[in-house]
Scaffold this motif. Sequence first.
Motif, PDB file in Angstrom:
ATOM      1  N   MET A  53      54.699 -70.700 -15.201  1.00 51.43           N
ATOM      2  CA  MET A  53      55.609 -70.817 -14.349  1.00 51.43           C
ATOM      3  C   MET A  53      57.092 -71.241 -14.711  1.00 51.43           C
ATOM      4  N   LEU A  54      57.882 -70.898 -15.226  1.00 45.79           N
ATOM      5  CA  LEU A  54      59.039 -71.676 -15.870  1.00 45.79           C
ATOM      6  C   LEU A  54      60.178 -71.676 -15.191  1.00 45.79           C
ATOM      7  N   ILE A  55      61.025 -72.851 -14.784  1.00 47.47           N
ATOM      8  CA  ILE A  55      61.615 -73.405 -14.289  1.00 47.47           C
ATOM      9  C   ILE A  55      63.448 -73.002 -15.208  1.00 47.47           C
ATOM     10  N   ASP A  56      64.496 -72.961 -14.283  1.00 42.73           N
ATOM     11  CA  ASP A  56      65.678 -72.355 -15.526  1.00 42.73           C
ATOM     12  C   ASP A  56      65.841 -73.753 -16.407  1.00 42.73           C
ATOM     13  N   ASP A  57      65.667 -74.897 -16.477  1.00 37.64           N
ATOM     14  CA  ASP A  57      65.364 -76.148 -17.536  1.00 37.64           C
ATOM     15  C   ASP A  57      64.986 -75.302 -19.092  1.00 37.64           C
ATOM     16  N   VAL A  58      63.875 -75.048 -18.093  1.00 40.87           N
ATOM     17  CA  VAL A  58      62.976 -73.976 -19.802  1.00 40.87           C
ATOM     18  C   VAL A  58      63.408 -73.243 -20.349  1.00 40.87           C
ATOM     19  N   ARG A  59      63.789 -72.261 -19.535  1.00 46.37           N
ATOM     20  CA  ARG A  59      64.097 -70.554 -19.564  1.00 46.37           C
ATOM     21  C   ARG A  59      65.439 -71.431 -20.459  1.00 46.37           C
ATOM     22  N   ALA A  60      66.135 -72.147 -19.998  1.00 41.52           N
ATOM     23  CA  ALA A  60      67.236 -72.206 -20.517  1.00 41.52           C
ATOM     24  C   ALA A  60      66.987 -72.624 -22.681  1.00 41.52           C
ATOM     25  N   TRP A  61      66.484 -73.768 -22.642  1.00 39.78           N
ATOM     26  CA  TRP A  61      65.645 -74.163 -23.915  1.00 39.78           C
ATOM     27  C   TRP A  61      64.869 -72.778 -24.222  1.00 39.78           C
ATOM     28  N   LEU A  62      63.909 -72.273 -23.712  1.00 38.86           N
ATOM     29  CA  LEU A  62      63.345 -70.956 -24.996  1.00 38.86           C
ATOM     30  C   LEU A  62      64.707 -70.028 -25.221  1.00 38.86           C
ATOM     31  N   ASP A  63      65.503 -69.682 -24.449  1.00 40.65           N
ATOM     32  CA  ASP A  63      66.846 -69.064 -25.091  1.00 40.65           C
ATOM     33  C   ASP A  63      67.810 -69.478 -25.380  1.00 40.65           C
ATOM     34  N   ILE A 120      54.873 -75.692 -18.905  1.00 42.88           N
ATOM     35  CA  ILE A 120      54.936 -77.002 -19.812  1.00 42.88           C
ATOM     36  C   ILE A 120      56.112 -78.282 -19.091  1.00 42.88           C
ATOM     37  N   CYS A 121      55.692 -78.991 -20.587  1.00 43.41           N
ATOM     38  CA  CYS A 121      57.453 -79.894 -20.464  1.00 43.41           C
ATOM     39  C   CYS A 121      57.293 -80.144 -21.506  1.00 43.41           C
ATOM     40  N   LEU A 122      58.656 -79.908 -22.284  1.00 47.48           N
ATOM     41  CA  LEU A 122      59.217 -79.696 -23.457  1.00 47.48           C
ATOM     42  C   LEU A 122      59.154 -80.791 -23.388  1.00 47.48           C
ATOM     43  N   VAL A 123      59.096 -81.609 -24.437  1.00 43.92           N
ATOM     44  CA  VAL A 123      59.868 -83.099 -24.486  1.00 43.92           C
ATOM     45  C   VAL A 123      60.830 -82.427 -25.351  1.00 43.92           C
ATOM     46  N   VAL A 124      62.201 -82.974 -25.754  1.00 46.33           N
ATOM     47  CA  VAL A 124      63.693 -83.638 -26.255  1.00 46.33           C
ATOM     48  C   VAL A 124      63.870 -83.998 -26.468  1.00 46.33           C
ATOM     49  N   HIS A 151      48.917 -77.843 -15.167  1.00 42.93           N
ATOM     50  CA  HIS A 151      48.408 -76.967 -14.643  1.00 42.93           C
ATOM     51  C   HIS A 151      49.257 -76.798 -13.120  1.00 42.93           C
ATOM     52  N   SER A 152      49.025 -75.538 -13.105  1.00 41.62           N
ATOM     53  CA  SER A 152      50.955 -75.600 -12.119  1.00 41.62           C
ATOM     54  C   SER A 152      50.819 -76.674 -11.116  1.00 41.62           C
ATOM     55  N   ALA A 153      49.965 -76.502 -10.859  1.00 43.44           N
ATOM     56  CA  ALA A 153      48.657 -77.171  -9.330  1.00 43.44           C
ATOM     57  C   ALA A 153      49.370 -78.697  -9.563  1.00 43.44           C
ATOM     58  N   CYS A 154      49.357 -79.449 -10.479  1.00 38.45           N
ATOM     59  CA  CYS A 154      49.360 -80.535 -10.738  1.00 38.45           C
ATOM     60  C   CYS A 154      51.334 -81.047 -11.263  1.00 38.45           C
ATOM     61  N   ARG A 155      51.178 -80.267 -12.377  1.00 39.07           N
ATOM     62  CA  ARG A 155      53.111 -80.801 -12.527  1.00 39.07           C
ATOM     63  C   ARG A 155      53.469 -79.342 -12.767  1.00 39.07           C
ATOM     64  N   PRO A 156      55.186 -79.553 -11.905  1.00 39.81           N
ATOM     65  CA  PRO A 156      55.387 -78.802 -12.740  1.00 39.81           C
ATOM     66  C   PRO A 156      56.505 -77.953 -13.911  1.00 39.81           C
ATOM     67  N   SER A 157      57.457 -76.679 -14.465  1.00 40.44           N
ATOM     68  CA  SER A 157      57.495 -76.457 -15.611  1.00 40.44           C
ATOM     69  C   SER A 157      58.580 -78.104 -15.362  1.00 40.44           C
ATOM     70  N   SER A 158      59.089 -77.841 -17.497  1.00 42.57           N
ATOM     71  CA  SER A 158      60.340 -79.649 -17.402  1.00 42.57           C
ATOM     72  C   SER A 158      60.659 -79.145 -18.536  1.00 42.57           C
ATOM     73  N   VAL A 159      61.583 -79.859 -18.898  1.00 36.78           N
ATOM     74  CA  VAL A 159      62.194 -80.060 -19.793  1.00 36.78           C
ATOM     75  C   VAL A 159      62.166 -81.563 -20.146  1.00 36.78           C
ATOM     76  N   ARG A 160      62.600 -81.852 -20.669  1.00 32.25           N
ATOM     77  CA  ARG A 160      62.420 -83.714 -20.636  1.00 32.25           C
ATOM     78  C   ARG A 160      63.321 -84.614 -21.334  1.00 32.25           C
ATOM     79  N   TRP A 161      64.296 -84.668 -21.191  1.00 33.39           N
ATOM     80  CA  TRP A 161      65.337 -85.120 -22.691  1.00 33.39           C
ATOM     81  C   TRP A 161      65.180 -86.521 -22.823  1.00 33.39           C
TER      82      TRP A 161
END
Length: 138
Positions: free
Chosen positions: A1-11, A53-57, A77-87
Motif C-alpha cells: 500500500m504505497l502513497i504518492d510520496d513513496v511512489r515518487a521516491w521509488l520512481d 513502508i516508511c522510507l527515512v530520507v 502492517h497497513s492497519a498500524c501505519r500508512p506508507s510515508s517518506v519521512r524527510w
Amino acid sequence: MLIDDVRAWLDGETWRGIGYPDLRDWLDTQVSPAYECDWCGREGDAREADSSICLVVTAWDPDLSPAAQHIFTYKYHSACRPSSVRWVNRADIPSGLQRIALPASMKPEVAGEFDLDAPALLAPGLDDGDQPRAVLLN
Ligand SMILES: [Zn+2]
C-alpha cells in the motif's frame, strides 16, 4: 500500500544529488516480505496482508546534506501505519560529539560495518574578518 510520496521516491522523482538503481525492483526482490512491524512489534508478511513502508530520507540541504539519501526503512502492517517518506531535516541532525555504539555479538563470524560520510564545507571564521575555515562534517 504505497502513497504518492513513496511512489515518487521509488520512481526517482524526488531524488536529489544521488541516484539509485531501480527501487521498484529493490522493493520487489531485495526487501523481505516477512517483517516485524515497527509499530506494534507483531510479525507481518506483505504476501498475506496489506503492509506499508516508511522510507527515512535525508532532506536535501546545500550545506548539510548534499544528497537526499535513503537511510532507513520501517515496515508496518497497513492497519498500524500508512506508507510515508519521512524527510529528516537539519533539526533532526544532532550537533556536537556523538557516541556511536556498535552491536556486539558472541559469534565472532558476525561482523558489523558502517560508513561515515564527512562532507567538506566552509565554516565562518571565529572573529570578524577571519577567513572562512574548511571543516569536515560527519
Ligand atoms: Zn503492526
